[in-house]
Design a protein around this motif. Sequence first.
Motif, mmCIF file in Angstrom:
data_model
loop_
_atom_site.group_PDB
_atom_site.id
_atom_site.type_symbol
_atom_site.label_atom_id
_atom_site.label_comp_id
_atom_site.label_asym_id
_atom_site.label_seq_id
_atom_site.Cartn_x
_atom_site.Cartn_y
_atom_site.Cartn_z
ATOM 1 N N THR A 12 0.870 -1.179 0.114
ATOM 2 C CA THR A 12 0.110 0.099 -0.062
ATOM 3 C C THR A 12 0.770 1.184 0.132
ATOM 4 O O THR A 12 0.615 2.063 -0.758
ATOM 5 C CB THR A 12 -0.877 0.124 1.196
ATOM 6 O OG1 THR A 12 -1.739 -1.155 1.060
ATOM 7 C CG2 THR A 12 -1.763 1.183 1.423
ATOM 8 N N ILE A 13 1.996 1.235 0.862
ATOM 9 C CA ILE A 13 2.789 2.513 0.674
ATOM 10 C C ILE A 13 4.005 2.103 -0.156
ATOM 11 O O ILE A 13 4.363 2.921 -0.869
ATOM 12 C CB ILE A 13 3.465 2.564 2.366
ATOM 13 C CG1 ILE A 13 2.245 2.736 3.263
ATOM 14 C CG2 ILE A 13 4.622 3.515 2.278
ATOM 15 C CD1 ILE A 13 1.790 4.308 3.000
ATOM 16 N N ILE A 14 4.424 0.867 -0.115
ATOM 17 C CA ILE A 14 5.506 0.374 -1.261
ATOM 18 C C ILE A 14 4.813 -0.885 -2.047
ATOM 19 O O ILE A 14 4.159 -1.476 -1.464
ATOM 20 C CB ILE A 14 6.762 0.145 -0.588
ATOM 21 C CG1 ILE A 14 6.732 -0.845 0.621
ATOM 22 C CG2 ILE A 14 7.311 1.371 -0.147
ATOM 23 C CD1 ILE A 14 7.974 -1.357 1.240
ATOM 24 N N ASP A 15 5.313 -1.196 -3.042
ATOM 25 C CA ASP A 15 5.077 -2.335 -3.754
ATOM 26 C C ASP A 15 5.934 -3.487 -3.689
ATOM 27 O O ASP A 15 6.962 -3.545 -4.452
ATOM 28 C CB ASP A 15 4.792 -1.823 -5.254
ATOM 29 C CG ASP A 15 4.364 -2.731 -6.256
ATOM 30 O OD1 ASP A 15 3.937 -4.032 -5.772
ATOM 31 O OD2 ASP A 15 4.108 -2.695 -7.461
ATOM 32 N N ASP A 16 5.804 -4.116 -2.519
ATOM 33 C CA ASP A 16 6.687 -5.217 -2.094
ATOM 34 C C ASP A 16 6.101 -6.512 -1.846
ATOM 35 O O ASP A 16 6.894 -7.403 -1.645
ATOM 36 C CB ASP A 16 7.441 -4.739 -1.077
ATOM 37 C CG ASP A 16 6.387 -4.666 0.339
ATOM 38 O OD1 ASP A 16 5.446 -4.631 0.082
ATOM 39 O OD2 ASP A 16 7.018 -4.483 1.436
ATOM 40 N N MET A 17 4.770 -6.721 -2.098
ATOM 41 C CA MET A 17 4.313 -7.873 -1.893
ATOM 42 C C MET A 17 4.937 -9.390 -2.657
ATOM 43 O O MET A 17 4.761 -10.467 -2.155
ATOM 44 C CB MET A 17 2.693 -8.018 -2.087
ATOM 45 C CG MET A 17 2.235 -7.144 -1.164
ATOM 46 S SD MET A 17 2.486 -7.301 0.662
ATOM 47 C CE MET A 17 1.766 -8.896 0.898
ATOM 48 N N ASP A 18 5.310 -9.142 -3.849
ATOM 49 C CA ASP A 18 5.940 -10.085 -4.607
ATOM 50 C C ASP A 18 7.202 -10.581 -3.678
ATOM 51 O O ASP A 18 7.528 -11.934 -3.664
ATOM 52 C CB ASP A 18 6.269 -9.861 -6.017
ATOM 53 C CG ASP A 18 5.130 -10.283 -6.841
ATOM 54 O OD1 ASP A 18 4.231 -10.940 -6.687
ATOM 55 O OD2 ASP A 18 5.031 -9.589 -7.731
ATOM 56 N N ASN A 90 3.999 5.178 -6.986
ATOM 57 C CA ASN A 90 3.864 6.545 -7.534
ATOM 58 C C ASN A 90 2.845 7.425 -7.267
ATOM 59 O O ASN A 90 1.701 6.827 -7.152
ATOM 60 C CB ASN A 90 3.566 6.295 -9.188
ATOM 61 C CG ASN A 90 4.977 5.626 -9.766
ATOM 62 O OD1 ASN A 90 6.069 6.080 -9.557
ATOM 63 N ND2 ASN A 90 4.818 5.125 -10.886
ATOM 64 N N GLY A 91 3.010 8.698 -6.705
ATOM 65 C CA GLY A 91 1.981 9.612 -6.586
ATOM 66 C C GLY A 91 1.963 9.776 -4.955
ATOM 67 O O GLY A 91 1.295 10.864 -4.432
ATOM 68 N N LEU A 92 2.466 8.879 -4.287
ATOM 69 C CA LEU A 92 2.310 8.764 -2.827
ATOM 70 C C LEU A 92 2.956 10.013 -1.962
ATOM 71 O O LEU A 92 2.341 10.558 -0.941
ATOM 72 C CB LEU A 92 2.594 7.385 -2.333
ATOM 73 C CG LEU A 92 2.428 7.192 -0.659
ATOM 74 C CD1 LEU A 92 0.900 7.707 -0.350
ATOM 75 C CD2 LEU A 92 2.564 6.056 -0.079
ATOM 76 N N ASP A 93 4.017 10.263 -2.393
ATOM 77 C CA ASP A 93 4.740 11.418 -2.117
ATOM 78 C C ASP A 93 3.925 12.684 -1.982
ATOM 79 O O ASP A 93 3.796 13.348 -0.864
ATOM 80 C CB ASP A 93 6.305 11.505 -2.625
ATOM 81 C CG ASP A 93 6.130 11.868 -4.113
ATOM 82 O OD1 ASP A 93 5.091 11.282 -4.872
ATOM 83 O OD2 ASP A 93 6.889 12.259 -4.604
ATOM 84 N N LEU A 94 3.309 12.924 -3.250
ATOM 85 C CA LEU A 94 2.633 14.195 -3.061
ATOM 86 C C LEU A 94 1.183 14.167 -2.298
ATOM 87 O O LEU A 94 1.158 15.083 -1.649
ATOM 88 C CB LEU A 94 2.352 14.436 -4.647
ATOM 89 C CG LEU A 94 3.478 15.048 -5.467
ATOM 90 C CD1 LEU A 94 3.101 15.105 -6.849
ATOM 91 C CD2 LEU A 94 4.140 16.174 -4.860
ATOM 92 N N TYR A 208 -1.207 6.470 -6.913
ATOM 93 C CA TYR A 208 -1.669 7.568 -5.875
ATOM 94 C C TYR A 208 -1.666 8.804 -6.930
ATOM 95 O O TYR A 208 -2.094 10.013 -6.525
ATOM 96 C CB TYR A 208 -0.764 7.902 -4.732
ATOM 97 C CG TYR A 208 -1.241 6.810 -3.615
ATOM 98 C CD1 TYR A 208 -2.113 6.897 -2.706
ATOM 99 C CD2 TYR A 208 -0.234 5.525 -3.689
ATOM 100 C CE1 TYR A 208 -2.276 5.789 -1.709
ATOM 101 C CE2 TYR A 208 -0.596 4.765 -2.609
ATOM 102 C CZ TYR A 208 -1.504 4.759 -1.659
ATOM 103 O OH TYR A 208 -1.753 3.593 -1.022
ATOM 104 N N ARG A 209 -1.641 8.658 -8.193
ATOM 105 C CA ARG A 209 -1.829 9.854 -9.107
ATOM 106 C C ARG A 209 -3.437 9.770 -9.589
ATOM 107 O O ARG A 209 -3.814 10.609 -10.206
ATOM 108 C CB ARG A 209 -0.831 9.684 -10.366
ATOM 109 C CG ARG A 209 0.628 9.997 -9.982
ATOM 110 C CD ARG A 209 1.513 9.359 -11.060
ATOM 111 N NE ARG A 209 1.397 7.926 -11.271
ATOM 112 C CZ ARG A 209 2.188 7.457 -12.295
ATOM 113 N NH1 ARG A 209 3.143 8.118 -12.919
ATOM 114 N NH2 ARG A 209 2.155 6.248 -12.606
ATOM 115 N N ASP A 210 -4.117 8.906 -9.022
ATOM 116 C CA ASP A 210 -5.513 8.999 -9.483
ATOM 117 C C ASP A 210 -6.236 10.111 -9.133
ATOM 118 O O ASP A 210 -6.297 10.326 -7.955
ATOM 119 C CB ASP A 210 -6.118 7.559 -8.865
ATOM 120 C CG ASP A 210 -7.308 7.230 -9.449
ATOM 121 O OD1 ASP A 210 -8.384 8.247 -9.493
ATOM 122 O OD2 ASP A 210 -7.603 6.119 -10.080
#
Length: 218
Positions: A12-18, A90-94, A208-210
């Motif tokens: 959710t914060i990072i894309d790491d589930m794999d 992507n987009g979560l920082d903003l 998170y750019r949605d």
Amino acid sequence: MNNAFLFDLNGTIIDDMDFHATAWYDILNNDLGANLSREEVKSQMYGKNDELLIRIFGENHFSRETMDALSFEKERRYQQAFTPHLKLINGLDLFLEKSLQLNIPMAIGSAAILFNIDYILDGLQLRHYFKSIVSAGDVQTSKPDPETFIKCAEELGFDRNQCIVFEDAPKGVEAALNAGMQAVVIKTYHEESDFAHLPNVLFFIEDYRDPRLEKLLL
């Protein structure tokens, strides 16, 4: 501002589930001889690490000390593999920065142990965004039990119906539902069809750019 934002962490914060799946697959099969497929491992990846081990091997198969050691070793292997890829979705920082500027209270509600939460929050310098951090060690029962998100809401001083949960996993969204909260789902590891039975999903996002997220900031 009437809402608070509660974030799951991994996926959710990072894309790491794999990377988590690979670490669990290695531990469960190569170390513990469970002989599980990748899909079987994926289906068990929710809640606390010790809960996962108990689901697969049964109660009292491992001592508390052994489960703690296995949990730490799994996270060590995950971190070793994932560190070169450590970055925000992507987009979560903003989105985090806008939320902070608007004084929207934010919390982390995760089934991860603190060793992993600290790895991410400190590695990406995120700690100042979150007024509450609820980890595996802070609850009796993890997701889909609502305790994690209820505790986040209580620590932020918000009613449950004022909280919006950001999640990537069906069990996490189920925990939000059980807590009386709506959820935004980020599709890093699961398909939309995996959430068809959950009526509390506001919408699905790729990252998170949605533009629909802007409405949550109003």
